[in-house]
Design a protein around this motif. Structure first.
Motif, PDB file in Angstrom:
ATOM      1  N   LEU A 105      -4.320  -1.501  29.997  1.00 20.48           N
ATOM      2  CA  LEU A 105      -4.291  -1.293  31.033  1.00 20.48           C
ATOM      3  C   LEU A 105      -2.868  -1.333  31.856  1.00 20.48           C
ATOM      4  O   LEU A 105      -2.829  -0.211  32.551  1.00 20.48           O
ATOM      5  CB  LEU A 105      -4.986  -2.655  31.968  1.00 20.48           C
ATOM      6  N   ASP A 106      -2.166  -2.133  31.473  1.00 21.87           N
ATOM      7  CA  ASP A 106      -0.578  -2.163  31.652  1.00 21.87           C
ATOM      8  C   ASP A 106      -0.242  -0.375  31.436  1.00 21.87           C
ATOM      9  O   ASP A 106       0.664   0.080  32.322  1.00 21.87           O
ATOM     10  CB  ASP A 106       0.212  -2.882  30.970  1.00 21.87           C
ATOM     11  N   ALA A 107      -0.535   0.237  30.154  1.00 24.84           N
ATOM     12  CA  ALA A 107       0.074   1.535  29.977  1.00 24.84           C
ATOM     13  C   ALA A 107      -0.428   2.647  30.634  1.00 24.84           C
ATOM     14  O   ALA A 107       0.332   3.278  30.956  1.00 24.84           O
ATOM     15  CB  ALA A 107      -0.687   1.589  28.473  1.00 24.84           C
ATOM     16  N   ALA A 108      -1.838   2.486  31.195  1.00 27.36           N
ATOM     17  CA  ALA A 108      -2.359   3.314  32.012  1.00 27.36           C
ATOM     18  C   ALA A 108      -1.654   3.494  33.333  1.00 27.36           C
ATOM     19  O   ALA A 108      -1.511   4.331  33.908  1.00 27.36           O
ATOM     20  CB  ALA A 108      -3.688   3.024  32.213  1.00 27.36           C
ATOM     21  N   LEU A 109      -1.365   2.041  33.752  1.00 25.44           N
ATOM     22  CA  LEU A 109      -0.712   1.922  35.168  1.00 25.44           C
ATOM     23  C   LEU A 109       0.758   2.511  35.075  1.00 25.44           C
ATOM     24  O   LEU A 109       1.332   2.983  36.062  1.00 25.44           O
ATOM     25  CB  LEU A 109      -0.494   0.412  35.665  1.00 25.44           C
ATOM     26  N   LEU A 110       1.435   2.232  34.081  1.00 24.99           N
ATOM     27  CA  LEU A 110       2.674   2.905  33.712  1.00 24.99           C
ATOM     28  C   LEU A 110       2.786   4.189  33.641  1.00 24.99           C
ATOM     29  O   LEU A 110       3.512   4.840  34.557  1.00 24.99           O
ATOM     30  CB  LEU A 110       3.427   2.193  32.502  1.00 24.99           C
ATOM     31  N   SER A 111       1.715   4.819  33.059  1.00 25.54           N
ATOM     32  CA  SER A 111       1.696   6.323  33.254  1.00 25.54           C
ATOM     33  C   SER A 111       1.328   6.900  34.480  1.00 25.54           C
ATOM     34  O   SER A 111       2.169   7.883  34.909  1.00 25.54           O
ATOM     35  CB  SER A 111       0.496   6.812  32.159  1.00 25.54           C
ATOM     36  N   LYS A 112       0.831   6.290  35.364  1.00 28.26           N
ATOM     37  CA  LYS A 112       0.324   6.918  36.529  1.00 28.26           C
ATOM     38  C   LYS A 112       1.530   6.556  37.211  1.00 28.26           C
ATOM     39  O   LYS A 112       1.839   7.590  38.426  1.00 28.26           O
ATOM     40  CB  LYS A 112      -1.102   5.864  37.121  1.00 28.26           C
ATOM     41  N   MET A 113       2.221   5.408  37.471  1.00 28.06           N
ATOM     42  CA  MET A 113       3.306   5.128  38.023  1.00 28.06           C
ATOM     43  C   MET A 113       4.555   6.338  38.092  1.00 28.06           C
ATOM     44  O   MET A 113       5.123   6.970  38.766  1.00 28.06           O
ATOM     45  CB  MET A 113       3.860   3.856  37.817  1.00 28.06           C
ATOM     46  N   ASN A 114       4.486   6.768  36.518  1.00 28.41           N
ATOM     47  CA  ASN A 114       5.326   7.734  36.292  1.00 28.41           C
ATOM     48  C   ASN A 114       4.880   9.039  36.888  1.00 28.41           C
ATOM     49  O   ASN A 114       5.781   9.803  37.345  1.00 28.41           O
ATOM     50  CB  ASN A 114       5.397   8.039  34.532  1.00 28.41           C
ATOM     51  N   GLN A 115       3.608   9.494  36.771  1.00 26.07           N
ATOM     52  CA  GLN A 115       3.153  10.811  37.302  1.00 26.07           C
ATOM     53  C   GLN A 115       3.655  10.935  38.934  1.00 26.07           C
ATOM     54  O   GLN A 115       3.838  11.702  39.361  1.00 26.07           O
ATOM     55  CB  GLN A 115       1.667  10.797  37.334  1.00 26.07           C
ATOM     56  N   ARG A 116       3.504   9.513  39.414  1.00 19.17           N
ATOM     57  CA  ARG A 116       3.675   9.370  40.977  1.00 19.17           C
ATOM     58  C   ARG A 116       5.247   9.198  41.239  1.00 19.17           C
ATOM     59  O   ARG A 116       5.549   8.939  42.473  1.00 19.17           O
ATOM     60  CB  ARG A 116       2.569   8.296  41.577  1.00 19.17           C
ATOM     61  N   ASP A 117       6.152   9.325  40.318  1.00 22.69           N
ATOM     62  CA  ASP A 117       7.437   9.588  40.324  1.00 22.69           C
ATOM     63  C   ASP A 117       7.775   7.957  40.610  1.00 22.69           C
ATOM     64  O   ASP A 117       9.001   7.709  41.428  1.00 22.69           O
ATOM     65  CB  ASP A 117       8.068  10.292  41.434  1.00 22.69           C
ATOM     66  N   GLN A 118       7.070   6.893  40.622  1.00 18.33           N
ATOM     67  CA  GLN A 118       7.554   5.481  40.858  1.00 18.33           C
ATOM     68  C   GLN A 118       8.502   4.835  39.684  1.00 18.33           C
ATOM     69  O   GLN A 118       9.302   3.937  39.942  1.00 18.33           O
ATOM     70  CB  GLN A 118       6.442   4.422  40.951  1.00 18.33           C
ATOM     71  N   ILE A 119       8.371   5.559  38.588  1.00 19.78           N
ATOM     72  CA  ILE A 119       9.312   5.526  37.405  1.00 19.78           C
ATOM     73  C   ILE A 119       9.734   6.879  36.955  1.00 19.78           C
ATOM     74  O   ILE A 119       8.997   7.709  36.679  1.00 19.78           O
ATOM     75  CB  ILE A 119       8.602   4.853  36.117  1.00 19.78           C
ATOM     76  N   LYS A 120      11.039   6.886  37.057  1.00 20.69           N
ATOM     77  CA  LYS A 120      11.523   8.536  37.072  1.00 20.69           C
ATOM     78  C   LYS A 120      12.343   8.595  35.897  1.00 20.69           C
ATOM     79  O   LYS A 120      12.701   7.636  35.012  1.00 20.69           O
ATOM     80  CB  LYS A 120      12.436   8.623  38.173  1.00 20.69           C
ATOM     81  N   ASN A 121      12.741   9.933  35.611  1.00 24.60           N
ATOM     82  CA  ASN A 121      13.832  10.261  34.555  1.00 24.60           C
ATOM     83  C   ASN A 121      13.186  10.193  33.244  1.00 24.60           C
ATOM     84  O   ASN A 121      13.894   9.935  32.182  1.00 24.60           O
ATOM     85  CB  ASN A 121      15.094   9.754  34.700  1.00 24.60           C
ATOM     86  N   CYS A 122      11.775  10.171  33.101  1.00 25.55           N
ATOM     87  CA  CYS A 122      11.237  10.202  31.768  1.00 25.55           C
ATOM     88  C   CYS A 122       9.707  10.480  31.856  1.00 25.55           C
ATOM     89  O   CYS A 122       9.324  10.822  32.770  1.00 25.55           O
ATOM     90  CB  CYS A 122      11.168   8.472  31.083  1.00 25.55           C
ATOM     91  N   ILE A 123       9.123  10.616  30.793  1.00 22.52           N
ATOM     92  CA  ILE A 123       7.666  11.283  30.604  1.00 22.52           C
ATOM     93  C   ILE A 123       7.019   9.913  30.084  1.00 22.52           C
ATOM     94  O   ILE A 123       7.434   9.754  28.743  1.00 22.52           O
ATOM     95  CB  ILE A 123       7.521  12.359  29.709  1.00 22.52           C
ATOM     96  N   ILE A 124       5.890   9.333  30.633  1.00 22.36           N
ATOM     97  CA  ILE A 124       5.480   8.165  30.040  1.00 22.36           C
ATOM     98  C   ILE A 124       3.995   8.677  29.766  1.00 22.36           C
ATOM     99  O   ILE A 124       3.249   9.189  30.716  1.00 22.36           O
ATOM    100  CB  ILE A 124       5.555   6.983  30.978  1.00 22.36           C
ATOM    101  N   ASP A 125       3.317   8.158  28.557  1.00 19.21           N
ATOM    102  CA  ASP A 125       2.188   8.395  28.383  1.00 19.21           C
ATOM    103  C   ASP A 125       1.585   6.956  27.631  1.00 19.21           C
ATOM    104  O   ASP A 125       2.358   6.743  26.680  1.00 19.21           O
ATOM    105  CB  ASP A 125       1.680   9.578  27.421  1.00 19.21           C
TER     106      ASP A 125
END
Ligand code: COD
Length: 300
Positions: free
Chosen positions: A192-212
């Motif tokens: 669940l955390d992993a999916a949320l982190l990936s989505k936050m990355n897609q929405r630019d809430q976590i920047k400068n990297c590609i999270i999956d």
């Protein structure tokens, strides 16, 4: 840019001024060996705090040249740690290193509210592995500091790690958030955390990297394995950073890579006022040396 081997860190360090490193409770053979080698190689200027007689005896027994070395005599380990941490918080040095003391004793001093090295950020540990069977260095976090990180902690751990990889020259590091499976399973919190982190990355809430994520370990490091499962991912098989669900998984992976896969490793604590070299007692002198190199590369 990505790093392929730990010796690549030398090129990063070459362009930087020499760092002052304080070794707390310095009467430890492997730590002393690594520090003196880094001193000889002009990477650091060491300051040793600890039992002076033991330090000198270890140097003499191992043929280490210690003439001109700055040693502050403090036989009590807790006092030695406090003196070392205070030296760093008062900006008299650039890097802290753990000698012959327990990890949590040093971390508790680092977190001391009055004279510690807090910044308001979460502190986290990162390890860089050189594994023969992988095509570049792979970073792993957090295997030594945060015991059971929450989603909020994981965001901070990713941000610490990504900022650090940027300092080493990475432009857009690929981050795999590990789970036991690659599908979101509502009973497995890590997924669940992993999916949320990936989505936050897609929405630019976590920047400068590609999270999956979630990605199982094999999908994270093997494209073939990911393709076999039909996973479409920019990260799978080309991961720069593995985010661990908790300290147990992280620590077992760390020890498996070192003991089974004979990986080389360098590691430090991020997020404090200065980089902290916090290798464990079972780490080799080479791992301590490479961690010193990493701390110098990570310093501003
Ligand atoms: N970053 C910033 N502040 C922190 C962090 C952190 N990672 N951890 C705790 N704090 C702050 C808290 O906000 C609080 O203000 C204070 O420190 C104390 O917090 P506690 O009570 O949760 O933590 P402690 O002092 O009991 O323990 C902190 C340790 C880092 C010592 C603990 O988390 C720990 O033992 N970690 C594992 C270390 C270890 O054994 N590693 C070995 C693997 S090789």
């Amino acid at each position: 840019m990505v790093l392929k081997s730990l010796t690549d860190l030398r090129n990063i360090v070459a362009g930087k001024p020499k760092k002052k490193l304080v070794l707390a409770a310095a009467q430890d053979q492997h730590s002393l060996g690594a520090v003196l080698r880094a001193w000889q190689d002009n990477i650091i200027e060491p300051i040793l705090i600890g039992d002076k007689e033991s330090i000198q005896n270890i140097c003499a027994e191992n043929g280490y040249n210690f003439s001109g070395l700055r040693i502050i005599h403090e036989p009590d380990n807790d006092m030695a740690i406090e003196m070392a941490v205070r030296m760093l918080s008062s900006k008299q040095a650039d890097v802290l290193m753990k000698g012959k003391v327990g990890t949590s004793a040093l971390l508790k001093a680092v977190l001391n509210k009055e004279w510690g090295l807090r910044t308001g950020n979460l502190l986290s540990h990162i390890a860089l592995f050189e594994v023969e069977t992988y095509h570049k260095l792979i970073a792993v976090t957090d295997v030594a500091m945060n015991i059971a990180p929450t989603l909020k902690d994981k965001i901070s751990i990713v941000n610490n790690s990504v900022a650090f990889l940027h300092r080493l020259g990475y432009e857009n590091p690929k981050v795999a958030v590990l789970g036991a499976v690659e599908m979101v399973n509502e009973n497995m919190e890590a997924t669940l955390d992993a999916a949320l982190l990936s989505k936050m990355n897609q929405r630019d809430q976590i920047k400068n990297c590609i999270i999956d994520g979630p990605l199982a370990f094999d999908n994270a490091i093997s494209l073939e394995s990911a393709q076999h499962k039909g996973i479409k991912s920019e990260v799978a098989g080309d991961t720069d950073l593995l985010l661990m669900p908790d300290i147990e998984v992280g620590n077992v992976l760390y020890k498996s890579l070192v003991f089974f896969a004979k990986a080389k490793v360098a590691s430090i604590i991020l997020g404090a006022q200065v980089p902290i070299v916090l290798t464990s007692r079972s780490d080799s002198e080479q791992a301590k040396y490479d961690s010193i190199l990493l701390s110098a590369a990570a310093s501003k």
